[in-house]
Design a protein around this motif. Structure first.
Motif, PDB file in Angstrom:
ATOM      1  N   GLU A  22      -4.766  26.736  58.639  1.00 25.49           N
ATOM      2  CA  GLU A  22      -3.417  26.894  58.095  1.00 25.49           C
ATOM      3  C   GLU A  22      -2.955  25.741  57.238  1.00 25.49           C
ATOM      4  O   GLU A  22      -2.109  25.913  56.368  1.00 25.49           O
ATOM      5  N   SER A  23      -3.488  24.540  57.456  1.00 25.42           N
ATOM      6  CA  SER A  23      -2.970  23.375  56.729  1.00 25.42           C
ATOM      7  C   SER A  23      -4.060  22.331  56.586  1.00 25.42           C
ATOM      8  O   SER A  23      -4.980  22.239  57.407  1.00 25.42           O
ATOM      9  N   LEU A  24      -3.929  21.546  55.522  1.00 24.90           N
ATOM     10  CA  LEU A  24      -4.909  20.507  55.210  1.00 24.90           C
ATOM     11  C   LEU A  24      -4.173  19.283  54.703  1.00 24.90           C
ATOM     12  O   LEU A  24      -3.313  19.385  53.828  1.00 24.90           O
ATOM     13  N   ALA A  25      -4.500  18.106  55.242  1.00 22.26           N
ATOM     14  CA  ALA A  25      -3.924  16.842  54.776  1.00 22.26           C
ATOM     15  C   ALA A  25      -4.895  16.177  53.818  1.00 22.26           C
ATOM     16  O   ALA A  25      -6.097  16.080  54.105  1.00 22.26           O
ATOM     17  N   VAL A  26      -4.364  15.718  52.668  1.00 24.66           N
ATOM     18  CA  VAL A  26      -5.195  15.123  51.627  1.00 24.66           C
ATOM     19  C   VAL A  26      -4.451  13.936  51.011  1.00 24.66           C
ATOM     20  O   VAL A  26      -3.318  14.097  50.553  1.00 24.66           O
ATOM     21  N   PRO A  27      -5.058  12.742  50.971  1.00 23.11           N
ATOM     22  CA  PRO A  27      -4.452  11.659  50.192  1.00 23.11           C
ATOM     23  C   PRO A  27      -4.579  11.979  48.705  1.00 23.11           C
ATOM     24  O   PRO A  27      -5.591  12.525  48.261  1.00 23.11           O
ATOM     25  N   VAL A  28      -3.547  11.677  47.930  1.00 26.12           N
ATOM     26  CA  VAL A  28      -3.598  11.909  46.489  1.00 26.12           C
ATOM     27  C   VAL A  28      -3.223  10.624  45.753  1.00 26.12           C
ATOM     28  O   VAL A  28      -2.408   9.853  46.255  1.00 26.12           O
ATOM     29  N   PRO A  29      -3.851  10.379  44.575  1.00 27.62           N
ATOM     30  CA  PRO A  29      -4.765  11.258  43.856  1.00 27.62           C
ATOM     31  C   PRO A  29      -6.155  11.283  44.486  1.00 27.62           C
ATOM     32  O   PRO A  29      -6.580  10.320  45.116  1.00 27.62           O
ATOM     33  N   THR A  30      -6.848  12.403  44.288  1.00 25.24           N
ATOM     34  CA  THR A  30      -8.215  12.555  44.761  1.00 25.24           C
ATOM     35  C   THR A  30      -8.883  13.668  43.965  1.00 25.24           C
ATOM     36  O   THR A  30      -8.309  14.184  42.998  1.00 25.24           O
ATOM     37  N   PHE A  31     -10.086  14.057  44.382  1.00 21.33           N
ATOM     38  CA  PHE A  31     -10.797  15.137  43.701  1.00 21.33           C
ATOM     39  C   PHE A  31      -9.977  16.419  43.777  1.00 21.33           C
ATOM     40  O   PHE A  31      -9.558  16.840  44.858  1.00 21.33           O
ATOM     41  N   GLY A  32      -9.761  17.073  42.639  1.00 21.43           N
ATOM     42  CA  GLY A  32      -8.812  18.175  42.544  1.00 21.43           C
ATOM     43  C   GLY A  32      -9.110  19.374  43.412  1.00 21.43           C
ATOM     44  O   GLY A  32      -8.188  20.078  43.837  1.00 21.43           O
ATOM     45  N   ARG A  33     -10.378  19.626  43.738  1.00 19.05           N
ATOM     46  CA  ARG A  33     -10.679  20.812  44.543  1.00 19.05           C
ATOM     47  C   ARG A  33     -10.155  20.684  45.969  1.00 19.05           C
ATOM     48  O   ARG A  33      -9.933  21.701  46.626  1.00 19.05           O
ATOM     49  N   TRP A  34      -9.953  19.475  46.456  1.00 22.66           N
ATOM     50  CA  TRP A  34      -9.430  19.328  47.806  1.00 22.66           C
ATOM     51  C   TRP A  34      -7.962  19.727  47.897  1.00 22.66           C
ATOM     52  O   TRP A  34      -7.475  20.069  48.963  1.00 22.66           O
ATOM     53  N   THR A  35      -7.240  19.693  46.793  1.00 23.04           N
ATOM     54  CA  THR A  35      -5.864  20.186  46.792  1.00 23.04           C
ATOM     55  C   THR A  35      -5.793  21.621  46.282  1.00 23.04           C
ATOM     56  O   THR A  35      -5.096  22.461  46.856  1.00 23.04           O
ATOM     57  N   ASP A  36      -6.533  21.928  45.229  1.00 22.60           N
ATOM     58  CA  ASP A  36      -6.412  23.237  44.589  1.00 22.60           C
ATOM     59  C   ASP A  36      -7.025  24.366  45.417  1.00 22.60           C
ATOM     60  O   ASP A  36      -6.457  25.460  45.506  1.00 22.60           O
ATOM     61  N   GLN A  37      -8.209  24.114  46.019  1.00 17.41           N
ATOM     62  CA  GLN A  37      -8.899  25.178  46.750  1.00 17.41           C
ATOM     63  C   GLN A  37      -8.060  25.724  47.908  1.00 17.41           C
ATOM     64  O   GLN A  37      -7.850  26.944  47.990  1.00 17.41           O
ATOM     65  N   PRO A  38      -7.533  24.906  48.805  1.00 23.75           N
ATOM     66  CA  PRO A  38      -6.722  25.482  49.897  1.00 23.75           C
ATOM     67  C   PRO A  38      -5.424  26.101  49.409  1.00 23.75           C
ATOM     68  O   PRO A  38      -4.938  27.069  50.007  1.00 23.75           O
ATOM     69  N   MET A  39      -4.837  25.590  48.319  1.00 23.08           N
ATOM     70  CA  MET A  39      -3.630  26.225  47.786  1.00 23.08           C
ATOM     71  C   MET A  39      -3.944  27.622  47.262  1.00 23.08           C
ATOM     72  O   MET A  39      -3.134  28.543  47.388  1.00 23.08           O
ATOM     73  N   GLU A  40      -5.123  27.790  46.690  1.00 26.70           N
ATOM     74  CA  GLU A  40      -5.505  29.095  46.153  1.00 26.70           C
ATOM     75  C   GLU A  40      -5.669  30.133  47.259  1.00 26.70           C
ATOM     76  O   GLU A  40      -5.560  31.334  46.992  1.00 26.70           O
ATOM     77  N   THR A  41      -5.944  29.694  48.470  1.00 31.48           N
ATOM     78  CA  THR A  41      -6.102  30.635  49.585  1.00 31.48           C
ATOM     79  C   THR A  41      -4.884  30.641  50.499  1.00 31.48           C
ATOM     80  O   THR A  41      -4.952  31.141  51.632  1.00 31.48           O
ATOM     81  N   GLY A  42      -3.763  30.101  50.035  1.00 31.44           N
ATOM     82  CA  GLY A  42      -2.507  30.212  50.762  1.00 31.44           C
ATOM     83  C   GLY A  42      -2.302  29.223  51.882  1.00 31.44           C
ATOM     84  O   GLY A  42      -1.410  29.404  52.714  1.00 31.44           O
ATOM     85  N   LYS A  43      -3.098  28.141  51.927  1.00 35.58           N
ATOM     86  CA  LYS A  43      -2.912  27.136  52.961  1.00 35.58           C
ATOM     87  C   LYS A  43      -1.786  26.172  52.570  1.00 35.58           C
ATOM     88  O   LYS A  43      -1.466  26.006  51.393  1.00 35.58           O
TER      89      LYS A  43
END
Length: 608
Positions: free
Chosen positions: A107-128
């Motif tokens: 349901e949720s993922l914690a990510v420090p930003v800035p970082t590699f874009g797929r770690w933020t974009d991929q879970p957002m694309e699947t509604g996380k």
């Protein structure tokens, strides 16, 4: 090069256009493209002789099917001395990130930003829901693991990512500190340690946590092959985890997800360990020299890095897209402008480490673009500015209004879904629409703030908000509006060379020990080994009072202490089970000799 070439950058969102697209648009022949400081690739490997061998076998390589992924994985595991049951190979690390998101992130993922874009974009694309932890410019983009752990617990995030070294800044976490962090996160669903650039680090002799990951039930380590082998186009990478997690991902991968080029390269590597180790040594030496040359440019800040790239802040008045376009069109040098990275802005470039002749060309071009006829005058910013774009409207709006620093002002009406600025900014994406930003929904958060918080000066962080017990946070539901952040004061012109402000260390606490970053150039300094601290007895989260606490981690002690050597974490495997004779030992391909001078996965690249 034409204006159509630079327009390719404005048509992309989170990433740069491919080299093939740039070549097509410019009409250049193969091999005649710009000097590439954008794609983080090893410039010394494969060797020319290895390329000649691949070229000689090109017809067979592209004509026939590859072997199964199991065959290729077994060869790689024999090389790296890893049990095949703990490894899954993918068609690039991004394929593995995709499957990790689909299979292991609930349901949720914690990510420090800035970082590699797929770690933020991929879970957002699947509604996380993505809980973004902003790394502060004022502290040199250092990740404080203690504050990050408190951030995760305050929001109730179920999955966690740490990139080591981080992309784009090259920030590094000491191995012992990461092991303690993993132990503190033993009650989370998943902890991912992305080591895609770790081959280039030299802060420790054995920096990888792959051996520790195999002993834990919720840890996955991601490794890249294309970056350190200099072969991005082949698309291959792997993950290491306990047999259950690795097997779950492996079972979902297509049987021929690895191509014939990947197979050919993996089977070539056994005979080229010495050349590979030498290439990594050369990249590290080039990083030191390149950092010094860039730091000599007036007003340019160079951040310490353990990757094969350097993160730099342009002088005040310089705008990254202008610098990027002029470097490409006037000097045929391709650089990575970071305005489309969440948590960054167009004032920053990521520059790949390259050989000295290329670096001299880069520095000469930047001198002309930044200072014109005389050093000291920077290029002007365009009147219309360059809008931030992550590819997600809700994130774009939040980050543009706060200059990538997270929320700087909250009111009693906007809390509790909005969190304080600095290290406590929360961004939730894909959680549903409502009042405020579309796509940003409610999340476990701190209590409402009675009055607006004054916006800090640019480049400074604010204290992390006090953690809130889960029972109190759970009472808050529903999306809420978020106000515009207060305008930041103008930025004064820096002195000729700006150094990142030293990061203040938090008070002592029981749990993971924050590790100081290596000192800025000229010499990377190994971080001091962290000393495990005895863990207090587990305390129910709901019973913890909300009163302010001196220690940022005191309210949320880890469920277990650091795992002693030879003892498995909860539900994990012992070292003897992994390395013993129970079917988990490394498998050497039949008829293949042992690797010559090839470092194992824990200290890969540290030999030679």
């Amino acid at each position: 090069m034409s204006g159509n070439v630079t327009s390719l950058f404005r048509s992309t969102t989170a990433h740069s256009p491919s080299m093939a697209a740039l070549a097509r648009e410019s009409g250049e022949t193969a091999g005649a493209g710009p000097v590439d400081f954008c794609i983080p690739c090893n410039p010394y490997f494969p060797t020319p002789a290895m390329f000649d061998e691949m070229a000689g076998r090109l017809r067979d390589i592209i004509t026939y099917y590859p072997s199964s992924a199991d065959t290729i994985t077994a060869e790689l595991c024999g090389l790296l001395q890893l049990p095949p049951q703990c490894v899954a190979m993918g068609n690039g690390s991004t394929e593995l990130i995709t499957w990790i998101d689909h299979l292991l992130v609930r349901e949720s993922l914690a990510v420090p930003v800035p970082t590699f874009g797929r770690w933020t974009d991929q879970p957002m694309e699947t509604g996380k829901r993505v809980d973004m932890f902003p790394l502060q410019e004022s502290s040199g983009f250092t990740l404080d693991l203690a504050r990050y752990a408190e951030f995760i617990r305050a929001r109730g995030t179920r999955a966690v990512v740490v990139c080591n070294p981080n992309n784009p800044d090259g920030g590094y976490q000491n191995k012992q500190a990461l092991v303690q962090f993993m132990d503190a996160m033993a009650d989370r669903d998943l902890v991912v340690i992305d080591e895609s650039f770790l081959e280039f680090a030299d802060a420790e002799a054995e920096p990888s946590v792959v051996q520790e990951a195999m002993l834990r039930p919720n840890v996955v380590v991601l490794r890249s092959l294309g970056k350190n082998f200099g072969l991005h186009g082949i698309r291959f990478g792997y993950l290491v985890a306990n047999p259950a997690l690795a097997g779950r991902v492996r079972s979902m991968l297509p049987k021929w997800n690895l191509n014939s080029f990947a197979e050919h390269v993996v089977f070539m590597l056994r005979d080229h360990g010495a050349e590979y180790a030498q290439s990594l040594h050369q990249v590290r030496r080039d990083r030191l020299e390149m950092s010094g040359q860039l730091a000599a440019l007036p007003g340019l800040t160079v951040y310490p890095s353990q990757g094969n790239f350097l993160f730099v802040r342009l002088p005040v008045g310089a705008e990254g897209t202008v610098v990027r376009d002029r470097m490409l069109t006037e000097h045929r040098v391709l650089v990575r402008e970071c305005g489309n990275k969440i948590g960054s802005s167009s004032r920053f470039l990521r520059l790949v480490v390259r050989p000295q002749p290329d670096v001299r060309r880069l520095v000469s071009g930047m001198e002309q673009v930044l200072y014109g006829a005389g050093r000291g005058a920077a290029v002007p910013e365009p009147a219309a500015g360059n809008g931030y774009s992550s590819g997600t409207a809700a994130v774009d709006r939040l980050m543009s209004e706060t200059n990538g620093k997270g929320m700087r002002a909250v009111t009693a009406q906007s809390a509790p879904a909005a969190i304080g600025a600095g290290n406590g900014a929360w961004v939730g994406a894909g959680a549903g629409a409502g009042a405020g930003f579309p796509g940003i929904g409610a999340a476990p958060a701190a209590a409402a703030v009675a009055a607006p918080v004054a916006a800090p000066a640019v480049g400074t962080g604010t204290p992390l908000p006090a953690a809130v017990p889960v029972a109190a946070a759970a009472a808050t539901v529903g999306p809420v509006p978020m106000p515009m952040a207060a305008a930041a004061p103008p930025v004064p012109r820096p002195t000729p060379y700006e150094s990142p402000v030293p990061v203040p260390q938090p008070a002592p606490y029981q749990g993971p020990v924050p590790v100081p970053q290596p000192a800025p150039y000229p010499q990377p300094v190994p971080a001091a080994a962290a000393v495990p601290a005895p863990a207090p007895a587990p305390v129910p989260v709901a019973a913890v009072p909300v009163a302010p606490m001196a220690s940022p981690m005191a309210a949320y002690p880890p469920p277990t202490g650091p795992t002693p050597p030879g003892v498995p974490a909860r539900g994990g495997l012992t070292a003897a089970q992994v390395r013993g004779t129970n079917g988990l030992e490394s498998v050497q391909a039949a008829g293949r000799p042992g690797p010559q001078n090839w470092p194992n996965a824990a200290g890969m690249g540290q030999v030679g």
